[in-house]
Design a protein around this motif. Structure first.
Motif, PDB file in Angstrom:
ATOM      1  N   PHE A  10       0.874  -1.166   0.000  1.00  0.00           N
ATOM      2  CA  PHE A  10       0.000   0.000   0.000  1.00  0.00           C
ATOM      3  C   PHE A  10       0.912   1.217   0.000  1.00  0.00           C
ATOM      4  O   PHE A  10       1.126   1.851   1.017  1.00  0.00           O
ATOM      5  CB  PHE A  10      -0.941  -0.012   1.208  1.00  0.00           C
ATOM      6  CG  PHE A  10      -1.940  -1.135   1.153  1.00  0.00           C
ATOM      7  CD1 PHE A  10      -3.075  -1.025   0.375  1.00  0.00           C
ATOM      8  CD2 PHE A  10      -1.735  -2.301   1.864  1.00  0.00           C
ATOM      9  CE1 PHE A  10      -4.000  -2.061   0.303  1.00  0.00           C
ATOM     10  CE2 PHE A  10      -2.647  -3.339   1.806  1.00  0.00           C
ATOM     11  CZ  PHE A  10      -3.775  -3.225   1.020  1.00  0.00           C
ATOM     12  N   ILE A  11       1.480   1.485  -1.158  1.00  0.00           N
ATOM     13  CA  ILE A  11       2.523   2.512  -1.259  1.00  0.00           C
ATOM     14  C   ILE A  11       2.182   3.638  -2.228  1.00  0.00           C
ATOM     15  O   ILE A  11       2.898   4.608  -2.323  1.00  0.00           O
ATOM     16  CB  ILE A  11       3.871   1.881  -1.681  1.00  0.00           C
ATOM     17  CG1 ILE A  11       3.716   1.140  -3.003  1.00  0.00           C
ATOM     18  CG2 ILE A  11       4.398   0.967  -0.591  1.00  0.00           C
ATOM     19  CD1 ILE A  11       5.002   0.571  -3.572  1.00  0.00           C
ATOM     20  N   ALA A  12       1.105   3.477  -2.958  1.00  0.00           N
ATOM     21  CA  ALA A  12       0.805   4.448  -4.011  1.00  0.00           C
ATOM     22  C   ALA A  12       0.046   5.667  -3.495  1.00  0.00           C
ATOM     23  O   ALA A  12      -0.167   6.605  -4.241  1.00  0.00           O
ATOM     24  CB  ALA A  12       0.012   3.779  -5.132  1.00  0.00           C
ATOM     25  N   GLU A  13      -0.384   5.657  -2.247  1.00  0.00           N
ATOM     26  CA  GLU A  13      -1.187   6.718  -1.659  1.00  0.00           C
ATOM     27  C   GLU A  13      -2.505   6.914  -2.404  1.00  0.00           C
ATOM     28  O   GLU A  13      -3.104   7.983  -2.364  1.00  0.00           O
ATOM     29  CB  GLU A  13      -0.396   8.030  -1.560  1.00  0.00           C
ATOM     30  CG  GLU A  13       0.791   7.899  -0.623  1.00  0.00           C
ATOM     31  CD  GLU A  13       1.529   9.197  -0.422  1.00  0.00           C
ATOM     32  OE1 GLU A  13       0.985  10.277  -0.734  1.00  0.00           O
ATOM     33  OE2 GLU A  13       2.667   9.133   0.055  1.00  0.00           O
ATOM     34  N   HIS A  14      -2.932   5.893  -3.117  1.00  0.00           N
ATOM     35  CA  HIS A  14      -4.226   5.880  -3.792  1.00  0.00           C
ATOM     36  C   HIS A  14      -4.630   4.420  -3.946  1.00  0.00           C
ATOM     37  O   HIS A  14      -3.885   3.625  -4.521  1.00  0.00           O
ATOM     38  CB  HIS A  14      -4.132   6.565  -5.145  1.00  0.00           C
ATOM     39  CG  HIS A  14      -5.475   6.769  -5.762  1.00  0.00           C
ATOM     40  ND1 HIS A  14      -6.176   5.756  -6.375  1.00  0.00           N
ATOM     41  CD2 HIS A  14      -6.257   7.866  -5.846  1.00  0.00           C
ATOM     42  CE1 HIS A  14      -7.325   6.214  -6.812  1.00  0.00           C
ATOM     43  NE2 HIS A  14      -7.404   7.496  -6.500  1.00  0.00           N
ATOM     44  N   LEU A  15      -5.791   4.064  -3.421  1.00  0.00           N
ATOM     45  CA  LEU A  15      -6.193   2.657  -3.422  1.00  0.00           C
ATOM     46  C   LEU A  15      -6.377   2.088  -4.823  1.00  0.00           C
ATOM     47  O   LEU A  15      -6.175   0.895  -5.033  1.00  0.00           O
ATOM     48  CB  LEU A  15      -7.456   2.460  -2.588  1.00  0.00           C
ATOM     49  CG  LEU A  15      -7.219   2.566  -1.084  1.00  0.00           C
ATOM     50  CD1 LEU A  15      -8.545   2.569  -0.337  1.00  0.00           C
ATOM     51  CD2 LEU A  15      -6.327   1.436  -0.599  1.00  0.00           C
ATOM     52  N   GLY A  16      -6.735   2.921  -5.793  1.00  0.00           N
ATOM     53  CA  GLY A  16      -6.836   2.427  -7.170  1.00  0.00           C
ATOM     54  C   GLY A  16      -5.491   1.957  -7.685  1.00  0.00           C
ATOM     55  O   GLY A  16      -5.383   0.896  -8.311  1.00  0.00           O
ATOM     56  N   LEU A  17      -4.446   2.729  -7.416  1.00  0.00           N
ATOM     57  CA  LEU A  17      -3.104   2.314  -7.817  1.00  0.00           C
ATOM     58  C   LEU A  17      -2.624   1.133  -6.984  1.00  0.00           C
ATOM     59  O   LEU A  17      -1.946   0.239  -7.493  1.00  0.00           O
ATOM     60  CB  LEU A  17      -2.139   3.491  -7.719  1.00  0.00           C
ATOM     61  CG  LEU A  17      -2.408   4.629  -8.697  1.00  0.00           C
ATOM     62  CD1 LEU A  17      -1.475   5.798  -8.435  1.00  0.00           C
ATOM     63  CD2 LEU A  17      -2.312   4.161 -10.136  1.00  0.00           C
ATOM     64  N   ASP A  18      -2.976   1.123  -5.708  1.00  0.00           N
ATOM     65  CA  ASP A  18      -2.617  -0.033  -4.877  1.00  0.00           C
ATOM     66  C   ASP A  18      -3.287  -1.305  -5.390  1.00  0.00           C
ATOM     67  O   ASP A  18      -2.696  -2.381  -5.348  1.00  0.00           O
ATOM     68  CB  ASP A  18      -2.997   0.211  -3.413  1.00  0.00           C
ATOM     69  CG  ASP A  18      -2.075   1.228  -2.745  1.00  0.00           C
ATOM     70  OD1 ASP A  18      -0.901   1.336  -3.157  1.00  0.00           O
ATOM     71  OD2 ASP A  18      -2.531   1.897  -1.809  1.00  0.00           O
ATOM     72  N   PHE A  19      -4.518  -1.182  -5.906  1.00  0.00           N
ATOM     73  CA  PHE A  19      -5.187  -2.329  -6.503  1.00  0.00           C
ATOM     74  C   PHE A  19      -4.398  -2.838  -7.713  1.00  0.00           C
ATOM     75  O   PHE A  19      -4.226  -4.044  -7.900  1.00  0.00           O
ATOM     76  CB  PHE A  19      -6.622  -1.974  -6.902  1.00  0.00           C
ATOM     77  CG  PHE A  19      -7.340  -3.075  -7.627  1.00  0.00           C
ATOM     78  CD1 PHE A  19      -7.718  -4.229  -6.954  1.00  0.00           C
ATOM     79  CD2 PHE A  19      -7.634  -2.965  -8.970  1.00  0.00           C
ATOM     80  CE1 PHE A  19      -8.378  -5.259  -7.614  1.00  0.00           C
ATOM     81  CE2 PHE A  19      -8.292  -3.982  -9.641  1.00  0.00           C
ATOM     82  CZ  PHE A  19      -8.666  -5.130  -8.964  1.00  0.00           C
ATOM     83  N   LEU A  20      -3.889  -1.918  -8.538  1.00  0.00           N
ATOM     84  CA  LEU A  20      -3.053  -2.338  -9.663  1.00  0.00           C
ATOM     85  C   LEU A  20      -1.793  -3.044  -9.193  1.00  0.00           C
ATOM     86  O   LEU A  20      -1.260  -3.909  -9.891  1.00  0.00           O
ATOM     87  CB  LEU A  20      -2.677  -1.132 -10.532  1.00  0.00           C
ATOM     88  CG  LEU A  20      -3.806  -0.444 -11.282  1.00  0.00           C
ATOM     89  CD1 LEU A  20      -3.268   0.757 -12.054  1.00  0.00           C
ATOM     90  CD2 LEU A  20      -4.538  -1.395 -12.199  1.00  0.00           C
ATOM     91  N   ASN A  21      -1.326  -2.707  -8.011  1.00  0.00           N
ATOM     92  CA  ASN A  21      -0.122  -3.322  -7.450  1.00  0.00           C
ATOM     93  C   ASN A  21      -0.402  -4.630  -6.711  1.00  0.00           C
ATOM     94  O   ASN A  21       0.464  -5.118  -6.002  1.00  0.00           O
ATOM     95  CB  ASN A  21       0.586  -2.343  -6.501  1.00  0.00           C
ATOM     96  CG  ASN A  21       1.238  -1.207  -7.246  1.00  0.00           C
ATOM     97  OD1 ASN A  21       1.653  -1.362  -8.386  1.00  0.00           O
ATOM     98  ND2 ASN A  21       1.308  -0.056  -6.616  1.00  0.00           N
ATOM     99  N   THR A  22      -1.596  -5.204  -6.886  1.00  0.00           N
ATOM    100  CA  THR A  22      -1.867  -6.492  -6.241  1.00  0.00           C
ATOM    101  C   THR A  22      -1.173  -7.634  -6.971  1.00  0.00           C
ATOM    102  O   THR A  22      -1.268  -8.789  -6.568  1.00  0.00           O
ATOM    103  CB  THR A  22      -3.378  -6.784  -6.135  1.00  0.00           C
ATOM    104  OG1 THR A  22      -3.967  -6.730  -7.435  1.00  0.00           O
ATOM    105  CG2 THR A  22      -4.055  -5.804  -5.170  1.00  0.00           C
ATOM    106  N   ILE A  23      -0.473  -7.312  -8.025  1.00  0.00           N
ATOM    107  CA  ILE A  23       0.471  -8.237  -8.657  1.00  0.00           C
ATOM    108  C   ILE A  23       1.743  -7.431  -8.839  1.00  0.00           C
ATOM    109  O   ILE A  23       1.712  -6.284  -9.286  1.00  0.00           O
ATOM    110  CB  ILE A  23      -0.050  -8.808  -9.988  1.00  0.00           C
ATOM    111  CG1 ILE A  23       0.899  -9.878 -10.501  1.00  0.00           C
ATOM    112  CG2 ILE A  23      -0.278  -7.728 -11.017  1.00  0.00           C
ATOM    113  CD1 ILE A  23       0.332 -10.720 -11.628  1.00  0.00           C
ATOM    114  N   ALA A  24       2.860  -7.996  -8.433  1.00  0.00           N
ATOM    115  CA  ALA A  24       4.112  -7.240  -8.472  1.00  0.00           C
ATOM    116  C   ALA A  24       5.283  -8.205  -8.579  1.00  0.00           C
ATOM    117  O   ALA A  24       5.159  -9.404  -8.337  1.00  0.00           O
ATOM    118  CB  ALA A  24       4.255  -6.385  -7.212  1.00  0.00           C
TER     119      ALA A  24
END
Length: 160
Positions: A10-24
Motif C-alpha cells: 500500500f505505497i501508491a497513496e491511492h487505493l486504485g493504484l494499490d489495486f493495480l499493485n496487487t500483482i508485483a
C-alpha cells in the motif's frame, strides 16, 4: 501450507493504484495477492475498504467457488486496466480517455453509496482530520449487496 508472500503493498497513496499493485515483482519472483477469493477478502480488509462484519457475511453466504470467481474477475479488471494506466501515466488525460474509461464508469455506477455523520475515528483518520475540532465526521458508507459483488465483471475490460 504457510503463505510466503510479503504483505500487500500500500505505497501508491491511492487505493486504485494499490489495486493495480496487487500483482508485483518486488525482487525476481512474481507475487499475486488475489489468487483466490479468500485472498481478495484479505486484501479488501487490509486496504480498509470493507468492514470486517461484511467480509464475514460474504464468507458465510458465498457458495463454493463464488469468491474465487469474483477474485478472477477482479484480476481481469486489474489486468485490463494496467495497459491504460501505463499508456497515460505522467500525462494529463485527454477527453477521449473518458470513452476508454466508460466500462469502468459503468461498473462504478452500480455502487450503492451514501454519506452519514459518524463519530470521528482519530486513530485511522488522515492527518488533517486528526487536528479537526469536531468529534464528528462525514463518511461515505455503502450498502453491501452480495448479488452486486457476484455480478459479472467480464464485460468491464478497459481498452488501452
Amino acid at each position: 501450507m504457510a503463505d510466503t508472500r510479503p504483505p500487500p503493498f500500500f505505497i501508491a497513496e491511492h487505493l486504485g493504484l494499490d489495486f493495480l499493485n496487487t500483482i508485483a515483482v518486488p525482487v525476481d519472483n512474481k507475487v499475486e495477492w488475489l489468487t483466490s477469493g479468500e485472498d481478495l477478502l484479505a486484501w479488501l480488509k487490509q486496504a480498509r475498504l470493507v468492514p470486517d462484519d461484511v467480509l464475514d457475511s460474504l464468507r458465510k453466504r458465498a457458495g463454493r467457488g463464488e469468491l474465487d470467481a469474483i477474485a478472477a474477475q477482479a484480476r481481469a479488471l486489474r489486468d485490463g486496466f494496467k495497459p491504460f494506466v501505463y499508456k497515460h501515466m505522467g500525462r494529463p488525460l485527454k477527453a477521449n480517455a473518458l470513452r476508454q474509461l466508460e466500462p469502468l464508469n459503468q461498473l462504478l455506477a452500480r455502487d450503492d453509496e451514501f454519506g452519514q455523520i459518524v463519530v470521528r475515528d482519530r486513530e485511522h483518520d488522515h492527518k488533517q482530520e486528526k487536528e479537526a475540532i469536531s468529534g464528528l465526521a462525514w463518511r461515505a458508507q455503502r450498502r453491501w449487496h452480495y448479488a452486486m459483488l457476484n455480478s459479472s465483471l467480464d464485460d468491464h475490460r478497459i481498452d488501452s
